[in-house]
Design an enzyme around this catalytic site. Structure first.
Site, PDB file in Angstrom:
ATOM      1  N   SER A 274      82.659-134.897 -20.386  1.00 21.67           N
ATOM      2  CA  SER A 274      83.884-135.720 -20.391  1.00 21.67           C
ATOM      3  C   SER A 274      85.100-134.909 -19.942  1.00 21.67           C
ATOM      4  O   SER A 274      85.951-135.414 -19.190  1.00 21.67           O
ATOM      5  CB  SER A 274      84.122-136.336 -21.761  1.00 21.67           C
ATOM      6  N   HIS A 304      75.482-136.865 -24.227  1.00 26.62           N
ATOM      7  CA  HIS A 304      76.849-136.398 -24.566  1.00 26.62           C
ATOM      8  C   HIS A 304      77.347-137.240 -25.757  1.00 26.62           C
ATOM      9  O   HIS A 304      76.701-137.302 -26.795  1.00 26.62           O
ATOM     10  CB  HIS A 304      77.705-136.495 -23.292  1.00 26.62           C
ATOM     11  N   HIS A 350      72.412-127.920 -28.122  1.00 30.30           N
ATOM     12  CA  HIS A 350      73.702-127.827 -27.421  1.00 30.30           C
ATOM     13  C   HIS A 350      73.548-126.965 -26.181  1.00 30.30           C
ATOM     14  O   HIS A 350      72.759-126.025 -26.164  1.00 30.30           O
ATOM     15  CB  HIS A 350      74.795-127.240 -28.320  1.00 30.30           C
ATOM     16  N   ARG A 359      81.981-128.121 -36.255  1.00 31.27           N
ATOM     17  CA  ARG A 359      82.437-129.502 -36.472  1.00 31.27           C
ATOM     18  C   ARG A 359      81.460-130.237 -37.393  1.00 31.27           C
ATOM     19  O   ARG A 359      81.855-131.130 -38.137  1.00 31.27           O
ATOM     20  CB  ARG A 359      82.567-130.226 -35.111  1.00 31.27           C
ATOM     21  N   ASP A 405      77.563-134.537 -33.510  1.00 29.89           N
ATOM     22  CA  ASP A 405      77.120-135.929 -33.627  1.00 29.89           C
ATOM     23  C   ASP A 405      76.109-136.148 -34.748  1.00 29.89           C
ATOM     24  O   ASP A 405      75.871-137.290 -35.149  1.00 29.89           O
ATOM     25  CB  ASP A 405      76.509-136.390 -32.298  1.00 29.89           C
TER      26      ASP A 405
HETATM   27  N1  NMX Z   1      65.447-132.701 -28.826  1.00 24.87           N
HETATM   28  C1  NMX Z   1      64.425-132.563 -27.957  1.00 24.87           C
HETATM   29  N2  NMX Z   1      64.442-131.737 -26.900  1.00 24.87           N
HETATM   30  C2  NMX Z   1      65.533-130.984 -26.736  1.00 24.87           C
HETATM   31  C3  NMX Z   1      66.622-131.039 -27.608  1.00 24.87           C
HETATM   32  C4  NMX Z   1      66.555-131.946 -28.684  1.00 24.87           C
HETATM   33  N3  NMX Z   1      67.572-132.103 -29.550  1.00 24.87           N
HETATM   34  N4  NMX Z   1      67.567-130.167 -27.173  1.00 24.87           N
HETATM   35  C5  NMX Z   1      67.076-129.597 -26.067  1.00 24.87           C
HETATM   36  N5  NMX Z   1      65.856-130.090 -25.786  1.00 24.87           N
HETATM   37  C6  NMX Z   1      64.993-129.799 -24.648  1.00 24.87           C
HETATM   38  C7  NMX Z   1      65.688-130.161 -23.350  1.00 24.87           C
HETATM   39  O1  NMX Z   1      65.596-131.550 -23.092  1.00 24.87           O
HETATM   40  C8  NMX Z   1      64.959-129.276 -22.361  1.00 24.87           C
HETATM   41  O2  NMX Z   1      63.702-129.871 -22.108  1.00 24.87           O
HETATM   42  P1  NMX Z   1      63.017-129.780 -20.648  1.00 24.87           P
HETATM   43  O3  NMX Z   1      62.921-128.325 -20.339  1.00 24.87           O
HETATM   44  O4  NMX Z   1      61.707-130.467 -20.839  1.00 24.87           O
HETATM   45  O5  NMX Z   1      63.925-130.485 -19.701  1.00 24.87           O
HETATM   46  C9  NMX Z   1      64.722-128.008 -23.172  1.00 24.87           C
HETATM   47  O6  NMX Z   1      64.783-128.400 -24.548  1.00 24.87           O
HETATM   48  C10 NMX Z   1      65.749-126.920 -22.939  1.00 24.87           C
HETATM   49  O7  NMX Z   1      67.034-127.476 -23.160  1.00 24.87           O
HETATM   50  P2  NMX Z   1      68.253-126.571 -23.637  1.00 24.87           P
HETATM   51  O8  NMX Z   1      68.525-125.574 -22.558  1.00 24.87           O
HETATM   52  O9  NMX Z   1      68.008-126.072 -25.013  1.00 24.87           O
HETATM   53  O10 NMX Z   1      69.415-127.653 -23.762  1.00 24.87           O
HETATM   54  P3  NMX Z   1      70.329-128.260 -22.591  1.00 24.87           P
HETATM   55  O11 NMX Z   1      71.498-127.385 -22.406  1.00 24.87           O
HETATM   56  O12 NMX Z   1      69.540-128.602 -21.377  1.00 24.87           O
HETATM   57  O13 NMX Z   1      70.773-129.643 -23.245  1.00 24.87           O
HETATM   58  C11 NMX Z   1      71.648-131.096 -24.896  1.00 24.87           C
HETATM   59  C12 NMX Z   1      71.764-129.728 -24.246  1.00 24.87           C
HETATM   60  C13 NMX Z   1      72.802-131.268 -25.873  1.00 24.87           C
HETATM   61  C14 NMX Z   1      71.769-132.166 -23.809  1.00 24.87           C
HETATM   62  C15 NMX Z   1      70.282-131.194 -25.633  1.00 24.87           C
HETATM   63  O14 NMX Z   1      70.250-130.246 -26.678  1.00 24.87           O
HETATM   64  C16 NMX Z   1      69.987-132.568 -26.183  1.00 24.87           C
HETATM   65  O15 NMX Z   1      69.518-133.417 -25.434  1.00 24.87           O
HETATM   66  N6  NMX Z   1      70.314-132.827 -27.500  1.00 24.87           N
HETATM   67  C17 NMX Z   1      70.128-134.135 -28.075  1.00 24.87           C
HETATM   68  C18 NMX Z   1      71.258-135.054 -27.636  1.00 24.87           C
HETATM   69  C19 NMX Z   1      72.559-134.690 -28.308  1.00 24.87           C
HETATM   70  O16 NMX Z   1      72.633-134.505 -29.512  1.00 24.87           O
HETATM   71  N7  NMX Z   1      73.624-134.618 -27.492  1.00 24.87           N
HETATM   72  C20 NMX Z   1      74.974-134.388 -28.026  1.00 24.87           C
HETATM   73  C21 NMX Z   1      75.576-133.039 -27.646  1.00 24.87           C
HETATM   74  C22 NMX Z   1      76.970-132.920 -28.225  1.00 24.87           C
HETATM   75  N8  NMX Z   1      77.897-133.870 -27.614  1.00 24.87           N
HETATM   76  O17 NMX Z   1      78.570-134.603 -28.306  1.00 24.87           O
HETATM   77  O18 NMX Z   1      77.995-133.934 -26.374  1.00 24.87           O
HETATM   78  C1  MLT Z   2      81.471-131.814 -26.664  1.00 24.72           C
HETATM   79  O1  MLT Z   2      82.159-131.903 -27.685  1.00 24.72           O
HETATM   80  O2  MLT Z   2      81.945-132.050 -25.537  1.00 24.72           O
HETATM   81  C2  MLT Z   2      80.010-131.527 -26.803  1.00 24.72           C
HETATM   82  O3  MLT Z   2      79.740-130.687 -27.872  1.00 24.72           O
HETATM   83  C3  MLT Z   2      79.308-131.146 -25.529  1.00 24.72           C
HETATM   84  C4  MLT Z   2      79.639-129.823 -24.911  1.00 24.72           C
HETATM   85  O4  MLT Z   2      80.491-129.072 -25.335  1.00 24.72           O
HETATM   86  O5  MLT Z   2      78.928-129.496 -23.923  1.00 24.72           O
END
Ligand code: NMX
Ligand code: MLT
Length: 467
Positions: A274, A304, A350, A359, A405
């Site tokens: 964002s 996100h 994350h 947070r 979240d």
């Molecule tokens: N559940 C399942 N798989 C996960 C999760 C999770 N919570 N977190 C990471 N992974 C997987 C990810 O999809 C990736 O899989 P692949 O190699 O098959 O593509 C692998 O682990 C490596 O990912 P990372 O490098 O650890 O994480 P990345 O930086 O790519 O993604 C998020 C970060 C936040 C997108 C990921 O942790 C996620 O999808 N979390 C769940 C959704 C979430 O809670 N998002 C909110 C973040 C905060 N916000 O408000 O924005």
């Molecule tokens: C945010 O608050 O924007 C989320 O934690 C995602 C991020 O920092 O990448």
């Protein structure tokens, strides 16, 4: 002495203090009692312009590190490629807003009740100026936002043109675009204003938009979930409490929760979807309405901001399947099943953080104070004992700990805001404080249009062939 407005709001007094970040250290010094935020900015900007000039001259040609092919393909993870003044994220410690951690914000920023949560207006002063405001400076922001808060008549017509079931984030984005017709930056640009004055009009648009967002968000809520029975704003409440009021929530605990919620979601440095989107679109000199609406479309993604909605859905499904107080083994299996079905466990992981999100901890502390016996809170606390262990075992998830979240929905549910599809709108209202503050500085510092280099697979293969 507190101003009349500050006394009316019951704001607690603070010593006059200002911060300036120099490297990693923070200097605290006295500032004059100016309550005009734009004037404060006008006085600060020349020195920061000189600072940037000096930084570029002294260090402009130096390297910030290597960019690997993995980084280019992998979502630019870890590439420092943006200037972002309002906050900085440390992977181990979490976010600092203008150098202050969340507990420091809670200690230093003016509150609506003695010892209570900071009011976001004080945070806005801090984000924009780098200075911790006094109670009267924060109260002046409350007054300034109140004066700018009226929404045009066409806003409701635009929303009413959408089907009732349109997702609240779609309504938010459309609502912001409906307000764009009032952009002062766009008119000033069309009149040919000199670029040295861009920031002034971006400031006007940003303050107008921040002022109107609570009414837009509350309109979306009442239209979608309360048969369009709208509630007029209160002229005695601060910005966040007024949002709770217009949504239909008067509990003082809910008002405190809203102040805290709106403070902690505001900024998370510049690279998140964002913030980066708002920054990118703004760099084309698209006005704050256009750029913030774009940022909100990014926040609406489930990886996100929409994750707060997804967490509640996931929790409800868990309770439906396992009951309200499942044992650890059953929860472990539920988490494993989520992973096996090719879905993410929402609220965990994350891109940058490598520890529990502060947070999350802040919201947990709030829950411990206001709702220690609430079953959903206890369930979320129990998940902390199981989920990281299961995620850790996959060996690929870099951060198995909870993010912001994982906890926010619990607090909202407790106060009766049970409609989880709405949650990301509250996140979005808060995010305006950070990304629009940075937008003012981006224009004040004359940052250029953003245009990173992209490559094809063929170009990468050619570059490294023979190595
Ligand atoms: N559940 C399942 N798989 C996960 C999760 C999770 N919570 N977190 C990471 N992974 C997987 C990810 O999809 C990736 O899989 P692949 O190699 O098959 O593509 C692998 O682990 C490596 O990912 P990372 O490098 O650890 O994480 P990345 O930086 O790519 O993604 C998020 C970060 C936040 C997108 C990921 O942790 C996620 O999808 N979390 C769940 C959704 C979430 O809670 N998002 C909110 C973040 C905060 N916000 O408000 O924005
Ligand atoms: C945010 O608050 O924007 C989320 O934690 C995602 C991020 O920092 O990448």
């Amino acid at each position: 002495m507190l101003s009349a407005a500050a006394s009316k709001l019951g704001l607690t007094g603070l010593g006059v203090q200002a911060i300036s970040a120099v490297g990693n250290s923070i200097r605290h010094f006295s500032s004059t009692e100016n309550t005009d935020l734009k004037q404060a900015l006008r006085e600060l900007i020349p020195a920061q312009q000189e600072r940037l000039k000096a930084l570029k001259k002294a260090h402009g040609a130096k390297s910030l590190g290597e960019v690997t092919v993995d980084m280019a393909i992998g979502g630019m993870r870890g590439i420092p490629g943006m200037l972002w003044e309002t906050s900085l994220l440390d992977p181990e410690e979490g976010i600092r807003f203008r150098g202050l951690s969340i507990p420091e914000l809670q200690e230093k920023l003016p509150a609506a009740i003695p010892g209570g949560q900071p009011i976001p207006e004080g945070l806005l002063w801090l984000l924009l100026t780098g200075q911790v405001p006094t109670a009267s400076q924060a109260a002046a922001v409350t007054e300034e936002l109140r004066a700018r808060s009226n929404v045009p008549l066409h806003l409701r017509k635009v929303l009413d043109a959408l089907p009732a079931e349109a997702h609240p984030m779609t309504q938010l984005s459309m609502g912001i675009m409906a307000l764009q017709s009032g952009s002062r930056f766009q008119s000033a640009y069309a009149r040919g204003v000199h670029k040295s004055r861009y920031w002034e009009y971006v400031y006007e648009d940003s303050m107008d938009l921040i002022a109107k967002l609570p009414q837009l968000a509350a309109t979306i809520y009442r239209r979608t979930y309360r048969r369009g029975e709208y509630i007029s704003p209160s002229y005695n409440l601060d910005w966040a409490a007024n949002l709770a009021h217009m949504m239909g929530y008067e509990d003082p605990g809910c008002q405190e929760m809203m102040r805290m919620y709106q403070t902690i979601h505001s900024d998370h440095e510049g690279g998140n979807v964002s913030a980066h989107t708002t920054h990118l679109v703004g760099s084309a000199l698209s006005d704050p309405y256009l750029s913030f609406a774009a940022g909100m479309n990014g926040l609406a993604g489930p990886l996100h901001g929409l994750a707060n909605q997804e967490v509640l859905r996931w929790l409800k499904d868990l309770v439906a399947k396992l009951g309200p107080t499942p044992d650890k083994d059953a929860v472990r299996k539920y988490v494993e099943d989520t992973l096996a079905s090719g879905k993410v466990v929402p609220g965990y992981g994350h891109a940058v953080l490598r520890k529990t999100d502060p947070r999350y901890t802040c919201q947990r502390d709030f829950a411990l104070k206001y709702m220690p016996e609430y079953p959903l809170f206890k369930l979320v606390a129990d998940l902390y004992e199981v989920v990281p262990e299961v995620l850790g075992k996959t060996g690929k998830i870099k951060n198995p700990w909870p993010n912001v979240d994982a906890h926010s929905g619990v607090l909202l549910q407790y106060y009766g805001i049970t409609e989880e599809n709405y949650y990301t709108v509250l996140f979005g209202v808060s995010r305006a404080l950070g990304v629009l503050s940075q937008g003012v500085w981006s224009r004040a510092l004359g940052l250029p249009i953003e245009r990173p280099k992209s490559l094809t697979m063929g170009a990468l293969e050619k570059r490294f062939s023979g190595q």
